[in-house]
Design an enzyme around this catalytic site. Structure first.
Site, PDB file in Angstrom:
ATOM      1  N   CYS A 113      10.577 -41.603 -58.800  1.00  0.00           N
ATOM      2  CA  CYS A 113      10.512 -43.064 -58.680  1.00  0.00           C
ATOM      3  C   CYS A 113      11.008 -43.689 -59.984  1.00  0.00           C
ATOM      4  O   CYS A 113      12.158 -43.485 -60.364  1.00  0.00           O
ATOM      5  CB  CYS A 113       9.094 -43.494 -58.322  1.00  0.00           C
ATOM      6  N   ASP A 161      12.592 -43.858 -46.806  1.00  0.00           N
ATOM      7  CA  ASP A 161      12.438 -44.746 -47.958  1.00  0.00           C
ATOM      8  C   ASP A 161      13.123 -46.077 -47.645  1.00  0.00           C
ATOM      9  O   ASP A 161      13.705 -46.254 -46.574  1.00  0.00           O
ATOM     10  CB  ASP A 161      13.072 -44.085 -49.194  1.00  0.00           C
ATOM     11  N   HIS A 193       9.085 -42.727 -49.299  1.00  0.00           N
ATOM     12  CA  HIS A 193       9.074 -42.825 -50.746  1.00  0.00           C
ATOM     13  C   HIS A 193       7.869 -42.059 -51.289  1.00  0.00           C
ATOM     14  O   HIS A 193       6.782 -42.113 -50.734  1.00  0.00           O
ATOM     15  CB  HIS A 193       8.990 -44.285 -51.182  1.00  0.00           C
TER      16      HIS A 193
END
Length: 225
Positions: A113, A161, A193
């Site tokens: 991330c 995602d 995600h």
């Protein structure tokens, strides 16, 4: 297996979580945190690298702060100094290269991330990076100078995602290949995600994580020398 250590940085010291293999000289890997901070999940990833035959460290880019709140995490991301973070990451890598356990002249860098975006940034800034992996890297506070990318890049993202992130990684892979860069994009159908984070059962995808881990280990073993 791991421990908190201090390493030199910009005339001072920074802190990180270090894990070393049980024996032998091995390549080095820097692990970069998600926006939650240097939490137990990231420490576990560092330890997993040690079990795979790497010496690994995760720099503490929030300097002792961690959170489980998305709102607080968002504030911590906004407060981070990108260039300082990059220098702390580079310092962690340089520290690994000087460790007695380290056999490599370069180090691998992997992030998740926010950390995935910072891993890309570090790979455009530091010639000591031998390979880079970005898991769903969405950190965009600083423009990247992709002409400076030397290390082979592995981009990993779940197709569940956000469309913007998935499309962005596809375009990035396409653009970098057009520049003659070594880049591989791996997508996982339905994976969301943060699918690699096994402390978050609401998004964790065990099958995708197992395959992605294999790709990461192969990527580093092939390129971090």
């Amino acid at each position: 297996m791991g421990q908190l250590v201090e390493y030199p940085w910009n005339g001072s010291t920074a802190k990180g979580y270090l894990a070393t293999p049980s024996s032998g000289k091995v390549p080095g890997v820097v692990v970069i945190q998600e926006w939650w901070g240097l939490v137990r999940h990231i420490e576990d990833v560092v330890e997993r690298f040690a079990k795979e035959g790497f010496v690994a460290i995760a720099p503490d880019l929030y300097h002792g702060k961690t959170t489980k709140s998305p709102d607080t995490a968002g504030k911590l991301v906004m407060e981070i100094d990108t260039d300082r973070a990059q220098k702390e990451i580079a310092g962690a890598g340089a520290y690994l290269l000087q460790r007695p356990e380290c056999s490599s002249k370069t180090f691998g860098v992997v992030g998740f991330c926010m950390g995935g975006g910072l891993a890309k940034y570090e790979a455009t800034k530091d010639a000591n990076v031998g390979a880079c992996v970005s898991f769903y890297g969405g950190y965009k506070k600083t423009p990247y100078d992709w002409d400076n990318l030397r290390a082979p890049l592995l981009l990993i993202v779940g197709e569940g995602d956000s469309k913007a992130l998935v499309d962005g990684e596809r375009k990035l892979a396409q653009d970098l290949k057009a520049k003659g860069k070594s880049v591989t994009l791996k997508t996982y159908p339905n994976a969301q995600h943060a699918f690699f984070n096994d402390t978050r059962p609401e998004v964790h995808d065990a099958e995708a994580s197992k395959d992605a881990w294999r790709l990461v280990i192969d990527h580093f073993r092939s390129n971090v020398k």
